[in-house]
Structures are given as structure tokens and as C-alpha cells.
Scaffold this motif. Structure first.
Motif, PDB file in Angstrom:
ATOM      1  N   SER A   5       0.830  -1.211   0.000  1.00  0.00           N
ATOM      2  CA  SER A   5       0.000   0.000   0.000  1.00  0.00           C
ATOM      3  C   SER A   5       0.861   1.257   0.000  1.00  0.00           C
ATOM      4  N   LEU A   6       1.906   1.248   0.814  1.00  0.00           N
ATOM      5  CA  LEU A   6       2.798   2.405   0.871  1.00  0.00           C
ATOM      6  C   LEU A   6       3.495   2.626  -0.469  1.00  0.00           C
ATOM      7  N   LEU A   7       3.867   1.528  -1.120  1.00  0.00           N
ATOM      8  CA  LEU A   7       4.507   1.643  -2.431  1.00  0.00           C
ATOM      9  C   LEU A   7       3.520   2.193  -3.461  1.00  0.00           C
ATOM     10  N   CYS A   8       2.273   1.756  -3.366  1.00  0.00           N
ATOM     11  CA  CYS A   8       1.240   2.265  -4.274  1.00  0.00           C
ATOM     12  C   CYS A   8       0.985   3.750  -4.019  1.00  0.00           C
ATOM     13  N   MET A   9       1.030   4.150  -2.749  1.00  0.00           N
ATOM     14  CA  MET A   9       0.875   5.571  -2.420  1.00  0.00           C
ATOM     15  C   MET A   9       2.046   6.387  -2.944  1.00  0.00           C
ATOM     16  N   LEU A  10       3.245   5.820  -2.873  1.00  0.00           N
ATOM     17  CA  LEU A  10       4.417   6.495  -3.439  1.00  0.00           C
ATOM     18  C   LEU A  10       4.228   6.718  -4.934  1.00  0.00           C
ATOM     19  N   MET A  11       3.714   5.698  -5.609  1.00  0.00           N
ATOM     20  CA  MET A  11       3.458   5.817  -7.043  1.00  0.00           C
ATOM     21  C   MET A  11       2.408   6.893  -7.327  1.00  0.00           C
ATOM     22  N   SER A  12       1.287   6.821  -6.608  1.00  0.00           N
ATOM     23  CA  SER A  12       0.168   7.721  -6.890  1.00  0.00           C
ATOM     24  C   SER A  12       0.430   9.147  -6.445  1.00  0.00           C
ATOM     25  N   GLY A  13       1.139   9.308  -5.321  1.00  0.00           N
ATOM     26  CA  GLY A  13       1.355  10.629  -4.756  1.00  0.00           C
ATOM     27  C   GLY A  13       2.615  11.315  -5.249  1.00  0.00           C
ATOM     28  N   PRO A  14       3.742  11.117  -4.563  1.00  0.00           N
ATOM     29  CA  PRO A  14       4.962  11.857  -4.917  1.00  0.00           C
ATOM     30  C   PRO A  14       5.406  11.691  -6.369  1.00  0.00           C
ATOM     31  N   LEU A  15       5.299  10.477  -6.914  1.00  0.00           N
ATOM     32  CA  LEU A  15       5.839  10.257  -8.257  1.00  0.00           C
ATOM     33  C   LEU A  15       4.893  10.747  -9.354  1.00  0.00           C
ATOM     34  N   LEU A  16       3.713  10.151  -9.463  1.00  0.00           N
ATOM     35  CA  LEU A  16       2.852  10.495 -10.596  1.00  0.00           C
ATOM     36  C   LEU A  16       2.087  11.799 -10.387  1.00  0.00           C
ATOM     37  N   THR A  17       1.695  12.101  -9.147  1.00  0.00           N
ATOM     38  CA  THR A  17       1.105  13.425  -8.922  1.00  0.00           C
ATOM     39  C   THR A  17       2.182  14.495  -9.040  1.00  0.00           C
ATOM     40  N   GLY A  18       3.379  14.181  -8.554  1.00  0.00           N
ATOM     41  CA  GLY A  18       4.494  15.109  -8.733  1.00  0.00           C
ATOM     42  C   GLY A  18       4.781  15.362 -10.202  1.00  0.00           C
ATOM     43  N   TYR A  19       4.733  14.295 -11.006  1.00  0.00           N
ATOM     44  CA  TYR A  19       4.887  14.433 -12.461  1.00  0.00           C
ATOM     45  C   TYR A  19       3.781  15.323 -13.033  1.00  0.00           C
ATOM     46  N   THR A  20       2.551  15.057 -12.612  1.00  0.00           N
ATOM     47  CA  THR A  20       1.408  15.823 -13.117  1.00  0.00           C
ATOM     48  C   THR A  20       1.553  17.303 -12.804  1.00  0.00           C
ATOM     49  N   GLN A  21       1.929  17.614 -11.577  1.00  0.00           N
ATOM     50  CA  GLN A  21       2.044  19.014 -11.178  1.00  0.00           C
ATOM     51  C   GLN A  21       3.215  19.704 -11.874  1.00  0.00           C
ATOM     52  N   THR A  22       4.307  18.969 -12.049  1.00  0.00           N
ATOM     53  CA  THR A  22       5.475  19.571 -12.696  1.00  0.00           C
ATOM     54  C   THR A  22       5.199  19.862 -14.162  1.00  0.00           C
ATOM     55  N   ILE A  23       4.577  18.904 -14.856  1.00  0.00           N
ATOM     56  CA  ILE A  23       4.291  19.128 -16.275  1.00  0.00           C
ATOM     57  C   ILE A  23       3.228  20.212 -16.441  1.00  0.00           C
TER      58      ILE A  23
END
Length: 328
Positions: A74-92
Motif C-alpha cells: 500500500s505504501l509503495l502504491c501511495m508512493l506511485m500515486s502521490g509523490p511520483l505520478l502526482t508530482g509528475y502531473t504538477q510539474t508538467i
């Protein structure tokens, strides 16, 4: 840490720094650390709903059990959904919004010149590939032969791209853009959490897509801070199309009606108690809409979100638990 400038009280300086780190409105302060600037681009405050959505999906799967392995997944999935892919979304999004941010939020990292564009592009790719890589790891560890997590990561990343980038740039259309954003905050992480532990079926997909219309209402709230720049650049956000007060009413109506709609659906599958709890959680949201948001959307948007959204996200988890109990 550098001391505040003489004309800025220490408390205001600290608040501005906190807002900057979280990527919130009102972060009018310079920050020299490149890593803090990178974090600001990723807007950590926006990670939380998607990480919460993973929990809702895990609950709706009906298959989550409390074990070290499941917690770590679950924590790994949250890492994917939050910092990584949401971070990607916000940066782009910041990358493609650099012109409008120069009008609405000139202190943002890109329009202020705090970070070169080539470093922004590198950050976009690192976050994107990191998110897809974590999704693949989740598929392998869960034994998914269809690589559903990777597909969801790729699909969500594509939605994020067409939301921000031309030629489609969904955010130029108030309805399409806000719904895409709402679905990204509710449906996509929900699907990821559900698929991680159970079978993602069409009922879950449809119900969460309907739930995402409440997310559309939340997304509209974020449009009020940029209404001036949107109007100047011809972006058709709902506050530009309908005016501030009507857009606020549309936002509040969508948030309330679709939550109640989900509660009605849960009654039909035998979850009356949890459905009633969702309705009760809507009541304080309506109260805060009347107290803050509908009276002055431009001034009270942040205060309203801080007051009302906790009740909405708790309701999401209640809905997930109810769906899990119903075996949906």
C-alpha cells in the motif's frame, strides 16, 4: 536559514515558506535551495487525496488484510500515486502553464526563473519513469499477469499530459478539464488500490467515475485563484464562463449532489448504515459552503477547502468500506 526581510513579519515569512514548500497559493517568497524548488514544483499538498484514494480502493476491494506485506505494498502504491505520478502531473502542468503563472502566480519556480527549463523537463521524465517503474514492481509482486497497475499508471500519465499540454490541453475547457482532474483525484487512485488487492470490475469503474463528478466540483474551487489570468489568456474555466458566483454554486452543487448519489447507490446494495453516514458527512460541507465559499469564493477558497474537504475524503473511505462489504 535566511532571516525575514525587515518589512515582512517573521510569522508571515514562515507561513509563506510553508506555503511554498507545499505548493500552495500565496507562497510569495524566494527560496534558494534547488531541492525545495523542485519540491514546490511537485506541490506536496496535492499528493494527499491520491494517497487517500489508494486506501479507498483497497477498502472497496474487500481483499485487504492487515499484514506487513500488504501495508508495504500500500505504501509503495501511495508512493506511485502521490509523490511520483502526482508530482509528475504538477510539474508538467507548471511547465505548460508558465505563461499564465507569470500573470497569476509570478513567484512560482518557472516564471520566477528559479529553475531552468531543462531541469524542469528532466524532473518530469524522472518522476514519470519512476512512477511507471513502481507500478511494474507492484504488478510483479502482486502476481498480475495483465500488468494492470502499469496500465493504470500509463493511462493516468496520459490523462495528465493531455490535461496540460497542447494541442488537446483539456484544462482549456472548464467542464472537460475539471472532470479529468476530478477523476484523477478520485477514480484513478481508487482503481489502483482496488486492483492491487482485488479484481477491478466495471461496477467499481462506473461508480468511481460518477463519484468523480464531486471531484469536478472540487477542481472548480481551484480555478478561482487564477480567474484573472484565465480570462486574459482565453481559458474557458467555469468562473470565466459563468462568473464567480454562478461557478461557485455549480461547484458546491456537484460536490454535494454526487456524494448523495453515491449514498443512494449504497442503499440499493444493502449498505444503509454507511450510506447514512455519507449523508451526515455532507451536512458540514454544505454548512461551510454557506459560511465561506458561496459568500466570497475568491477570498475564502482556501479556508473552505481546509474546512470542508476532510468530510468529503472521510466519506470516500466510508464508501470504499461499504463497497467492500457489499462485495462489489
Amino acid at each position: 536559514m535566511s532571516s525575514p526581510t525587515p518589512d515582512v513579519p517573521a510569522s508571515e515569512s514562515r507561513e509563506a515558506r510553508t506555503r511554498q514548500m507545499l505548493g500552495m497559493k500565496g507562497a510569495d517568497i524566494k527560496e534558494a535551495s534547488i531541492w525545495k524548488i523542485r519540491l514546490q514544483l511537485m506541490k506536496p499538498i496535492t499528493w494527499i487525496p491520491l494517497m487517500w484514494g489508494v486506501l479507498c480502493g483497497a477498502a472497496s476491494s474487500g481483499e485487504f488484510t492487515w499484514s506487513i506485506e500488504n501495508v508495504l505494498r500500500s505504501l509503495l502504491c501511495m508512493l506511485m500515486s502521490g509523490p511520483l505520478l502526482t508530482g509528475y502531473t504538477q510539474t508538467i502542468n507548471d511547465y505548460y502553464d508558465r505563461e499564465i503563472d507569470a500573470i497569476n502566480e509570478p513567484y512560482r519556480p518557472i516564471p520566477s526563473g528559479a529553475i531552468p527549463l531543462n531541469q524542469v523537463i528532466a524532473q518530469i521524465w524522472i518522476l514519470l519513469l519512476g512512477g511507471i517503474g513502481v507500478a511494474a514492481i507492484l504488478d510483479i509482486t502482486a502476481g498480475h499477469t495483465d500488468f494492470i497497475m502499469t496500465k493504470l499508471a500509463l493511462g493516468g500519465s496520459l490523462v495528465a499530459y493531455i490535461y496540460s499540454a497542447p494541442p488537446l490541453k483539456l484544462k482549456q475547457n472548464g467542464w472537460l478539464g475539471n472532470y479529468a482532474l476530478g477523476a484523477s483525484y478520485i477514480a484513478l487512485p481508487w482503481w489502483a488500490g482496488h486492483a492491487l488487492y482485488g479484481h477491478l470490475n466495471w461496477t467499481v469503474v462506473v461508480v468511481t467515475l460518477i463519484y468523480s463528478f464531486a471531484g469536478l466540483g472540487i477542481a472548480v474551487v481551484n480555478d478561482f485563484k487564477s480567474v484573472e489570468g484565465d480570462r486574459e489568456l482565453g481559458l474557458q474555466s467555469l468562473p470565466v464562463i459563468f462568473g464567480v458566483q454562478k461557478a461557485a454554486l455549480i461547484s458546491a452543487t456537484a460536490i454535494d449532489v454526487f456524494q448523495i448519489g453515491i449514498a443512494v447507490y449504497l442503499v440499493t446494495v444493502g449498505q444503509q448504515l454507511l450510506a447514512s453516514l455519507i449523508v451526515l458527512l455532507v451536512i458540514p460541507q454544505i454548512t461551510f459552503q454557506d459560511m465561506y465559499f458561496l459568500r466570497d469564493p475568491l477570498k475564502n477558497d482556501v479556508k473552505y477547502q481546509a474546512s470542508a474537504q476532510p468530510f468529503l475524503v472521510i466519506g470516500m473511505l466510508v464508501a470504499g468500506i461499504a463497497m467492500g462489504h457489499a462485495g462489489i
